[in-house]
Structure formats: C-alpha cells, structure tokens
Design an enzyme around this catalytic site. Structure first.
Site, PDB file in Angstrom:
ATOM      1  N   ASP A 182       0.780  -1.123  -0.019  1.00  0.00           N
ATOM      2  CA  ASP A 182       0.063  -0.023  -0.060  1.00  0.00           C
ATOM      3  C   ASP A 182       0.809   1.315  -0.080  1.00  0.00           C
ATOM      4  O   ASP A 182       1.887   1.160   0.680  1.00  0.00           O
ATOM      5  CB  ASP A 182      -1.022   0.120   1.186  1.00  0.00           C
ATOM      6  CG  ASP A 182      -1.836  -1.208   1.368  1.00  0.00           C
ATOM      7  OD1 ASP A 182      -1.437  -2.286   0.852  1.00  0.00           O
ATOM      8  OD2 ASP A 182      -3.002  -1.113   1.720  1.00  0.00           O
ATOM      9  N   HIS A 184      -0.992   4.332  -0.590  1.00  0.00           N
ATOM     10  CA  HIS A 184      -2.031   5.492  -0.131  1.00  0.00           C
ATOM     11  C   HIS A 184      -1.748   6.903  -0.288  1.00  0.00           C
ATOM     12  O   HIS A 184      -1.681   7.749   0.804  1.00  0.00           O
ATOM     13  CB  HIS A 184      -2.478   5.190   1.420  1.00  0.00           C
ATOM     14  CG  HIS A 184      -3.309   3.878   1.591  1.00  0.00           C
ATOM     15  ND1 HIS A 184      -4.576   3.938   1.077  1.00  0.00           N
ATOM     16  CD2 HIS A 184      -3.064   2.709   2.237  1.00  0.00           C
ATOM     17  CE1 HIS A 184      -5.079   2.789   1.556  1.00  0.00           C
ATOM     18  NE2 HIS A 184      -4.279   2.000   2.240  1.00  0.00           N
ATOM     19  N   ASP A 211      -3.915  -0.518  -3.490  1.00  0.00           N
ATOM     20  CA  ASP A 211      -4.125   0.611  -2.645  1.00  0.00           C
ATOM     21  C   ASP A 211      -3.220   1.814  -2.759  1.00  0.00           C
ATOM     22  O   ASP A 211      -2.326   2.289  -2.106  1.00  0.00           O
ATOM     23  CB  ASP A 211      -4.087   0.284  -1.294  1.00  0.00           C
ATOM     24  CG  ASP A 211      -5.488  -0.416  -0.626  1.00  0.00           C
ATOM     25  OD1 ASP A 211      -6.308  -0.579  -1.386  1.00  0.00           O
ATOM     26  OD2 ASP A 211      -5.537  -0.612   0.630  1.00  0.00           O
ATOM     27  N   ASP A 214      -6.041   7.312  -1.940  1.00  0.00           N
ATOM     28  CA  ASP A 214      -6.792   7.345  -0.623  1.00  0.00           C
ATOM     29  C   ASP A 214      -5.839   7.738   0.578  1.00  0.00           C
ATOM     30  O   ASP A 214      -4.587   7.361   0.494  1.00  0.00           O
ATOM     31  CB  ASP A 214      -7.764   6.440  -0.193  1.00  0.00           C
ATOM     32  CG  ASP A 214      -9.090   6.548  -1.056  1.00  0.00           C
ATOM     33  OD1 ASP A 214      -9.479   7.511  -1.645  1.00  0.00           O
ATOM     34  OD2 ASP A 214      -9.861   5.341  -1.298  1.00  0.00           O
ATOM     35  N   ARG A 215      -6.156   8.692   1.639  1.00  0.00           N
ATOM     36  CA  ARG A 215      -6.050   8.876   2.800  1.00  0.00           C
ATOM     37  C   ARG A 215      -4.576  10.105   2.430  1.00  0.00           C
ATOM     38  O   ARG A 215      -4.609  10.737   3.308  1.00  0.00           O
ATOM     39  CB  ARG A 215      -5.159   7.738   3.661  1.00  0.00           C
ATOM     40  CG  ARG A 215      -6.386   6.538   3.586  1.00  0.00           C
ATOM     41  CD  ARG A 215      -5.684   5.611   4.486  1.00  0.00           C
ATOM     42  NE  ARG A 215      -6.896   4.380   4.757  1.00  0.00           N
ATOM     43  CZ  ARG A 215      -7.670   4.396   5.807  1.00  0.00           C
ATOM     44  NH1 ARG A 215      -7.767   5.258   6.641  1.00  0.00           N
ATOM     45  NH2 ARG A 215      -8.534   3.190   5.897  1.00  0.00           N
ATOM     46  N   ASN A 243      -8.261  -2.754  -2.367  1.00  0.00           N
ATOM     47  CA  ASN A 243      -9.828  -2.341  -1.811  1.00  0.00           C
ATOM     48  C   ASN A 243      -9.973  -0.884  -2.126  1.00  0.00           C
ATOM     49  O   ASN A 243     -11.333  -0.474  -2.154  1.00  0.00           O
ATOM     50  CB  ASN A 243     -10.213  -3.097  -0.431  1.00  0.00           C
ATOM     51  CG  ASN A 243      -9.364  -2.148   0.615  1.00  0.00           C
ATOM     52  OD1 ASN A 243      -8.113  -2.279   0.276  1.00  0.00           O
ATOM     53  ND2 ASN A 243     -10.017  -1.688   1.702  1.00  0.00           N
ATOM     54  N   HIS A 244      -9.001  -0.143  -2.412  1.00  0.00           N
ATOM     55  CA  HIS A 244      -9.329   1.342  -2.324  1.00  0.00           C
ATOM     56  C   HIS A 244      -9.209   1.785  -3.894  1.00  0.00           C
ATOM     57  O   HIS A 244      -9.598   2.861  -3.884  1.00  0.00           O
ATOM     58  CB  HIS A 244      -8.138   2.286  -1.798  1.00  0.00           C
ATOM     59  CG  HIS A 244      -8.505   2.146  -0.061  1.00  0.00           C
ATOM     60  ND1 HIS A 244      -9.199   3.209   0.393  1.00  0.00           N
ATOM     61  CD2 HIS A 244      -8.404   1.412   0.851  1.00  0.00           C
ATOM     62  CE1 HIS A 244      -9.240   3.122   1.772  1.00  0.00           C
ATOM     63  NE2 HIS A 244      -8.550   1.852   2.077  1.00  0.00           N
ATOM     64  N   HIS A 295      -4.037  -8.422  -3.188  1.00  0.00           N
ATOM     65  CA  HIS A 295      -3.676  -7.390  -2.142  1.00  0.00           C
ATOM     66  C   HIS A 295      -4.173  -7.960  -0.774  1.00  0.00           C
ATOM     67  O   HIS A 295      -3.591  -7.484   0.244  1.00  0.00           O
ATOM     68  CB  HIS A 295      -4.867  -6.254  -2.553  1.00  0.00           C
ATOM     69  CG  HIS A 295      -5.043  -5.221  -1.710  1.00  0.00           C
ATOM     70  ND1 HIS A 295      -4.030  -4.211  -1.483  1.00  0.00           N
ATOM     71  CD2 HIS A 295      -5.988  -4.698  -0.878  1.00  0.00           C
ATOM     72  CE1 HIS A 295      -4.342  -3.328  -0.600  1.00  0.00           C
ATOM     73  NE2 HIS A 295      -5.488  -3.716  -0.216  1.00  0.00           N
ATOM     74  N   ARG A 440     -13.029  -5.444  10.117  1.00  0.00           N
ATOM     75  CA  ARG A 440     -13.298  -4.593   8.953  1.00  0.00           C
ATOM     76  C   ARG A 440     -14.803  -4.543   8.445  1.00  0.00           C
ATOM     77  O   ARG A 440     -15.050  -3.566   8.120  1.00  0.00           O
ATOM     78  CB  ARG A 440     -12.351  -5.041   7.791  1.00  0.00           C
ATOM     79  CG  ARG A 440     -10.938  -4.963   8.029  1.00  0.00           C
ATOM     80  CD  ARG A 440     -10.158  -5.085   6.684  1.00  0.00           C
ATOM     81  NE  ARG A 440      -8.799  -5.552   6.908  1.00  0.00           N
ATOM     82  CZ  ARG A 440      -8.064  -4.260   6.701  1.00  0.00           C
ATOM     83  NH1 ARG A 440      -8.304  -3.104   6.604  1.00  0.00           N
ATOM     84  NH2 ARG A 440      -6.504  -4.396   6.901  1.00  0.00           N
ATOM     85  N   HIS A 467      -2.449  -4.782   2.555  1.00  0.00           N
ATOM     86  CA  HIS A 467      -3.643  -4.470   3.084  1.00  0.00           C
ATOM     87  C   HIS A 467      -3.741  -4.100   4.449  1.00  0.00           C
ATOM     88  O   HIS A 467      -4.863  -3.697   5.200  1.00  0.00           O
ATOM     89  CB  HIS A 467      -4.634  -5.707   2.863  1.00  0.00           C
ATOM     90  CG  HIS A 467      -6.254  -5.572   3.285  1.00  0.00           C
ATOM     91  ND1 HIS A 467      -6.898  -4.247   2.844  1.00  0.00           N
ATOM     92  CD2 HIS A 467      -7.119  -6.244   3.983  1.00  0.00           C
ATOM     93  CE1 HIS A 467      -8.264  -4.357   3.140  1.00  0.00           C
ATOM     94  NE2 HIS A 467      -8.282  -5.660   3.886  1.00  0.00           N
ATOM     95  N   ASP A 643     -23.863  16.465  -4.091  1.00  0.00           N
ATOM     96  CA  ASP A 643     -23.191  17.879  -4.824  1.00  0.00           C
ATOM     97  C   ASP A 643     -22.557  17.346  -6.123  1.00  0.00           C
ATOM     98  O   ASP A 643     -21.255  17.008  -6.081  1.00  0.00           O
ATOM     99  CB  ASP A 643     -21.863  18.091  -3.628  1.00  0.00           C
ATOM    100  CG  ASP A 643     -21.277  19.305  -4.076  1.00  0.00           C
ATOM    101  OD1 ASP A 643     -21.875  20.100  -4.766  1.00  0.00           O
ATOM    102  OD2 ASP A 643     -20.272  19.660  -3.674  1.00  0.00           O
ATOM    103  N   SER A 647     -18.993  21.538  -5.939  1.00  0.00           N
ATOM    104  CA  SER A 647     -18.367  22.883  -5.540  1.00  0.00           C
ATOM    105  C   SER A 647     -18.144  23.093  -4.021  1.00  0.00           C
ATOM    106  O   SER A 647     -17.780  24.200  -3.827  1.00  0.00           O
ATOM    107  CB  SER A 647     -19.729  23.861  -5.910  1.00  0.00           C
ATOM    108  OG  SER A 647     -20.831  23.380  -5.178  1.00  0.00           O
ATOM    109  N   ASN A 685     -24.498  33.560   5.280  1.00  0.00           N
ATOM    110  CA  ASN A 685     -24.765  34.916   4.308  1.00  0.00           C
ATOM    111  C   ASN A 685     -25.769  34.778   3.858  1.00  0.00           C
ATOM    112  O   ASN A 685     -26.155  35.810   3.271  1.00  0.00           O
ATOM    113  CB  ASN A 685     -23.445  34.847   3.345  1.00  0.00           C
ATOM    114  CG  ASN A 685     -23.564  33.625   2.449  1.00  0.00           C
ATOM    115  OD1 ASN A 685     -24.485  32.771   2.564  1.00  0.00           O
ATOM    116  ND2 ASN A 685     -22.698  33.571   1.582  1.00  0.00           N
ATOM    117  N   GLU A 694     -17.931  24.328   6.229  1.00  0.00           N
ATOM    118  CA  GLU A 694     -18.306  24.894   7.484  1.00  0.00           C
ATOM    119  C   GLU A 694     -19.382  24.258   8.271  1.00  0.00           C
ATOM    120  O   GLU A 694     -19.186  24.386   9.574  1.00  0.00           O
ATOM    121  CB  GLU A 694     -18.678  26.209   7.218  1.00  0.00           C
ATOM    122  CG  GLU A 694     -17.701  27.423   6.635  1.00  0.00           C
ATOM    123  CD  GLU A 694     -18.169  28.716   6.345  1.00  0.00           C
ATOM    124  OE1 GLU A 694     -19.410  29.128   7.092  1.00  0.00           O
ATOM    125  OE2 GLU A 694     -17.604  29.593   5.957  1.00  0.00           O
TER     126      GLU A 694
END
Length: 714
Positions: A182, A184, A211, A214-215, A243-244, A295, A440, A467, A643, A647, A685, A694
């Site tokens: 991995d 990552h 992998d 990610d992260r 798996n990622h 993996h 997991r 993994h 989304d 944005s 606003n 936020e």
C-alpha cells in the site's frame, strides 16, 4: 609505549584514589540493577507502543466497517425504493456509467492546453524522457494538465483491457522482482522506493499490490506515475487492484475530493475514467508459478480458476452488493423515516416490505460460524481431506445484513462477487479456519490451514499480500507461507511505522528492505517517537469516546443507580467495550482516559471533560449534535453524492435530501422542521446555500486545551 604508560599510571595510583575503586562485586551489582531498570523501562515503552498501535488499527477498521454499512444501505435503497427522491443519485454512485464520449478516440483533443502552462507535457506513446519529466515535475510540486491526465487514463484503459485477470511473471528474464504494498497517496514513499531500488525498467521490474490512492494528499500524482510507467514498460510494471481502487471507497477516504480540487474543470470526466480503469486492474499476480500476489488475502472458497476467468470489469465496486442479497439488514430505515421519504414523492413504491431497525454495529459481516469445527479438525488430516470442498466462508445470502432479499442474481455472478471481496478485503490470523472479518466488516479471516490448502491445490509455495499496516513494514505468518508487505511509512502518525518492499529472485527467497520518510523522524529518540504516536492515538480515541457520550453515560448510569458519578473499573471497561466495540486494553488505558475517585472507583464523567464541540449552535439539540459528531464522515459521503458539481456548496433542497438519506440510514427520527431550522442556521450569508465544509467544521470534536485551528494553547 601506551600500554607501558598505562601500567605505570596504575602502579603509582595514590592510596586514596585506589580505595575509591569499586569492587568487582559492587560493579556487577550496579550493572544488574541498571540492566533490570532498562528492561522494565523498555517493557513499559513496548506496552505503550502496542496499545497505541491497537488504537490506530481499531479506529481505522471501525471506519471501514461504517463505510461497508453505508454502502449496504445505499444498495438497499437502490434495490427497494428506486422511485424515492435521491435514488437517482445513489444509482449514479453504485452503478456509474462512463459518458460515451470518453470512449471516443482523441476525445481529449478538445481540451486546450494554454501556452502559459508550465507543467510537464506528454506525448504518446510515452518515452523515458516523458516519465522522467513527469517524475521531476511532481518532485517540484507541479501538476499535470487535465488534458494529459485524460489521455493517460484513456491509454491505460486500452492497455488494461487486453490484460488477464491473473498476470503470470517469470524471474528467468531478470535477477529480481520487487513487490511493493500500500502507498495510499504517499508520493514521498514512492519516490524513495525508486531512489533506493531504481526506476521501473526491464532490469528492475515491479509489482505494486494495490491501494495506490486515498488517505494521502498525493494520490493523483502516485497513480499517474504508476500508470505512466505501466504504459512505458507494460512487461515490467505490474499493478494489482486493491480495495481502495474503488470509487465508493474514494468518496470517503479522499481521492474523489482530491481529484475535484486539483481538476475543477474536468474533474468529473477524470473521475469517471479512473473508475473505469480501476475496475480493469488485474486482481492477482503469480511469479514463476509459485508465488501468489494478491492485495488482501483468500478464503476457504477462493478459486483461482474462477478468478482468472471472470469479467473483472463488471465489478466496478466490491461495495456494490449483489441484488440477491441478504436475509437481514443492519441499518434499515425506520417506518417513520420511510413514510416521510415516501411523502416527498407520490410515485414511490408502496409494495416494498417494511424493514426493521437493527443496531448499527452489525455491519456487513457473515453470521454463520458453522465452518469452524470442520476447518479446525481438518488441519491434522491428510492433504486430500484438507483440500476437500469446505464449508462456505465467503459472503453468502445468510451472512450479510445490509440488504433485504429481492430477486436473486445468477449464481455465477454472485460467486464472482464473493471471490473479489475476499481477494481484496481478507486478513490472515493465527488460528485455523475461516471466519467473518468482523473487525473490518468485509472479507474474512483465514488461518494457516486455509493457506496451506490453497497453496497445495494450485502448486504454490508462498503468498504475498498487503492491506494491513505493519510497524516494521512487513510481517511473516502462517509458518512463513504468508508475507504482508506495506509501503506507506508514517501511515498513522509521524514515526508510527516503517515502509518496506520485498525482492524475489530466482530462488524465490524474500529479501526485505525497510525505510522511513521524514528527516525529522530520524532525529527523534525511540521514546519521543512512541510519545508522539501515543498522543495522536489517544486524541483520536478521546474523540470517539466523546462522540458516543450519551450511549456511554446510559451504560455507566445502568451500574450507577444512585447517581454517584462513579462505577467500578470492571464496569467502566465493560461499558466502553460494549458501546465502542474496539477490542482495546481498557484497563491499561484507564489512566489516560479517566480519573479514579478516592475509593478506587472510576469517575466516569472525567472521560468527557477535556473535549467539546467545535462551534456550538443554539438551534441544535444536544442529541442531534452528538449524532452529527459521531457520523460526520457518513454525512460527508452522502453530501458528496448529492453535490454533483463538487462545488462544496449545497442548496437548501439538497441539504434536505442529504438529511433524508442520512436519517433513514441511521433510523434517526428528525422532523422536517428541525432540518429546516438547522439549514437556516448554517446559511451564514443568507444566500440560500450552505458551505458544507463550514457545516462539518461546526460538528468537529475539539480538545479544550486547543483552539479551533487544532493548535495546542500554552
């Protein structure tokens, strides 16, 4: 001369100085005392190191279990409530369709590269100068233009379409093959591997075992470099799927967000191609017909022949569960929630069976454990009986708990999905047999007997998998027949672990190489590294404790009938484990989490005293706020689905859709009025939209000794 001088000095030593020389017995006693003190000190340090590691891994796996459960909920909603508002968005998530124009030759030519662009430029087919330029550009913090990213992905997709599911390699054409685990998104680790071991070439072939993304913050750069070298040296650069390499996992763990931030104009198209390319990656590599590289791992149902013949491209995500699916549901929407969701769409289906709410921690685990006795007893029998058809351990309809049974898929398709899940998600364990990977929430635990059976059945002698993060970067188990290799150093925290890669020559004897990125880590002592990792782990654990405050208090008060604010140590540990289910040494951790009363009992209120909300809102009830603290990551995943343009802004109506899905997922009964009040309070606003960053920041657990920026106050 020196020796003579030394003897002369000792001979003429003054009497009072000679009298101060300790006797040999006294010297030995002092040495024994120092040695004993040092051993105790190192033992305590090792204990702290181990429980720190347990905290990190437990919290990581709990997050993966939550993701599996959320994906199961999406599958349930898609299969059973296809006409509800939001189901079209879920359908796009779970069953993505690549826009047709992305499959057309030269579609990327429509994207212009401005003359002001100072980054690397690629020409296809790639040359060594192209990959060198790309490597140097990433070292200098430059990015690759979207036009070149799309063309790179298109060329990678064309190449992978002609590759088998299981790649066969041979050491007869090279001295050694390097296997990496991995990464990552850790670009510095990849660059260090290339620096120490050499760039990919005919003389230095690589297998990267999944992998890649990610992260980490440099996932795009890591995977682009790997794909570039794959195109340059398709016979000497090999990539397995992890798996990622899964678009649903990418929503939770950062790759989707990273792509959209770095490529705002063409991010959607880039993500669609990444999804397609990930599903085309081979699932395994075999070296010299003797070493299996996957993996995650295997189960007692793993069939390399089936894995080699299936259409891997059909499984876009291992988290999109087959429509057959499950007899039980971990998180069904409550009847009130479904009624409210239906009320927003008069065309909603009315014949769907009513689900029942279950505890959320059920996750996506197999429930049937009848395999254990047969697996254990077979370990001492002959090889023929050992490898006879075992009791199934893979995902089966009765072992899932996230989707109601609908119409069953063809058995072949179901089996292929199970095979993929076990290859990508499973972990080894020391006990014989095969059982659900409850930690997991997906895949299985496989024991030494399962390993021996598979290796014997296919004429193999070794399995290399990744993994799992290991403190030294690698680990051997199952009598040396299974190697875990992990290549992302400092994975949990600065100094938490080394990275490693393994090299196999023609003798197939593994040779390990370790490293650790970060000049600052080398300057720290062992004690300083342990303390830094321990502090980080305890912070994460305290946040999890705070997020489950009401459940924990209810558990404590069950034992504290007289409201003294105190419980016994055993009661305190029992409540923590039953609520958090992290399988941690709570007695050992007690001094770092709670204070003792004068009578030796535990002051359970002290568990929460050092933490508070990031931005308290008057419109939010304490119960709702705690729910938001606990499930803020799930909310973010749902928001990322809704989304569409990524944005970061969400309209009032989109906010309501997010909450309908979220409240149905958890069975949380939140009225439409409460949702509207919450939305208005977050529209700072008053422009009719909410900055979701936020919003999430408002529901972050903050340690009271720190400011909102996360820095410790003096």
């Amino acid at each position: 001369m020196g020796c003579g001088a030394s003897v002369a000095i000792e001979t003429h030593m003054p009497r009072d100085q000679a009298a101060k020389t300790p006797s040999p017995a006294l010297t030995m006693k002092a040495a024994v005392l120092i040695q004993g003190w040092y051993r105790r000190y190192m033992a305590r340090l090792e204990m702290r190191r181990r429980y720190t590691w347990n905290i990190f891994t437990s919290i990581e796996y709990a997050g993966e279990q939550d993701q599996l459960q959320l994906s199961g909920f999406f599958s349930f909603m898609l299969d059973n409530f296809t006409q509800l508002q939001g189901s079209d968005l879920i359908s796009q998530l779970l069953e993505p369709v690549v826009e047709p124009w992305l499959d057309r030759e030269l579609f990327y030519d429509s994207i212009l590269v401005p003359e002001s662009y100072a980054g690397p430029r690629l020409s296809f087919p790639l040359s060594v100068s192209d990959t060198n330029g790309l490597l140097n550009a990433f070292k200098d913090q430059q990015s690759l233009h979207a036009r070149y990213v799309l063309q790179l992905l298109y060329e990678t997709k064309k190449l992978l379409q002609h590759m088998p599911n299981i790649v066969q390699l041979s050491t007869s054409y090279t001295k050694e093959i390097t296997i990496c685990g991995d990464l990552h998104g850790r670009l510095d680790d990849l660059l260090l591997i290339f620096y120490k071991n050499g760039l990919p070439s005919a003389e230095t072939p690589y297998v990267f075992n999944g992998d890649f993304v990610d992260r980490g913050k440099k996932s795009v750069e890591v995977v682009v470099l790997l794909f570039a070298y794959l195109l340059l040296y398709p016979d000497h650069m090999h990539l397995n799927r992890g798996n990622h390499e899964d678009h649903i996992m990418n929503l939770r763990y950062g790759f989707t967000k990273e792509v959209m931030q770095k490529y705002k104009s063409n991010g959607r198209e880039i993500l669609q191609l990444f999804q397609d390319v990930f599903s085309l990656l081979p699932v395994a590599t075999v070296i010299d017909g003797k070493v299996l590289v996957v993996h995650g791992g295997i189960s007692d149902q793993t069939d390399l022949d089936l894995l080699g013949s299936m259409d891997r491209h059909k499984i876009k995500s291992a988290l999109r569960f087959p429509r057959h699916s499950l007899e039980q549901l971990a998180v069904h929407p409550s009847s009130k929630q479904l009624k409210r969701m239906r009320s927003t769409d008069t065309s909603a289906a009315t014949t769907t069976p009513r689900p029942q709410l279950r505890k959320r921690r059920c996750a996506l685990n197999r429930q049937d454990t009848s395999f254990s006795s047969s697996s254990s007893s077979s370990s001492s029998s002959s090889s023929s009986s050992l490898c006879s058809p075992p009791t199934p351990c893979g995902f089966s309809p009765s072992m899932h708990c996230n989707i109601l049974p609908v119409s069953p898929l063809p058995e072949q398709e179901e089996q292929e999905w199970k095979q993929m899940v076990d290859i990508l998600w499973s972990d080894p364990r020391s006990q014989d047999g095969c059982s659900p990977n409850t930690f997991r929430g997906g895949g299985c635990y496989f024991g030494p007997d399962v390993t021996r059976c598979l290796l014997l059945r296919h004429g193999l002698q070794l399995m290399v998998r990744s993994h799992q993060c290991k403190q030294e970067g690698y680990e051997l188990c199952h009598g040396g027949q299974v190697i875990t290799i992990f290549s992302a150093s400092n994975y949990y925290e600065e100094g938490s672990n080394r990275g490693a890669y393994v090299k196999l020559g023609r003798d197939l004897l593994p040779r390990f190489y370790q490293y650790q990125v970060s000049p600052s880590t080398r300057k720290l002592t062992l004690t300083q590294r342990v303390c830094a990792a321990e502090d980080s782990a305890l912070r994460a654990l305290k946040e999890k404790v705070f997020a489950h405050r009401s459940d924990l208090l209810a558990g404590f008060q069950h034992f504290d009938q007289t409201n003294t604010g105190r419980v016994s140590l055993s009661e305190w540990t029992q409540v923590l484990e039953s609520v958090l289910r992290l399988d941690l040494p709570w007695r050992t951790l007690r001094p770092r989490l709670a204070q003792l009363a004068s009578d030796g009992s535990v002051d359970y209120q002290s568990c929460f005293k050092d933490m508070g909300p990031g931005l308290p809102l008057a419109q939010v009830t304490p119960g709702l706020a705690e729910t938001l603290f606990r499930y803020r990551t799930d909310i973010e995943v749902i928001f990322n689905i809704i989304d569409k343009d990524h944005s970061g802004l969400i309209s009032m109506e989109e906010f309501r859709h997010t909450w309908r899905l979220f409240s149905a997922h958890l069975g949380v009964d939140v009225t439409n009025g409460a949702i509207d009040d919450l939305a208005r309070s977050m529209d700072f606003n008053k422009d009719g939209s909410i900055d979701f960053t936020e919003f999430l920041e408002a529901f972050r657990v903050v340690h009271k000794l720190e400011g909102r920026d996360g820095q410790r106050k003096d």
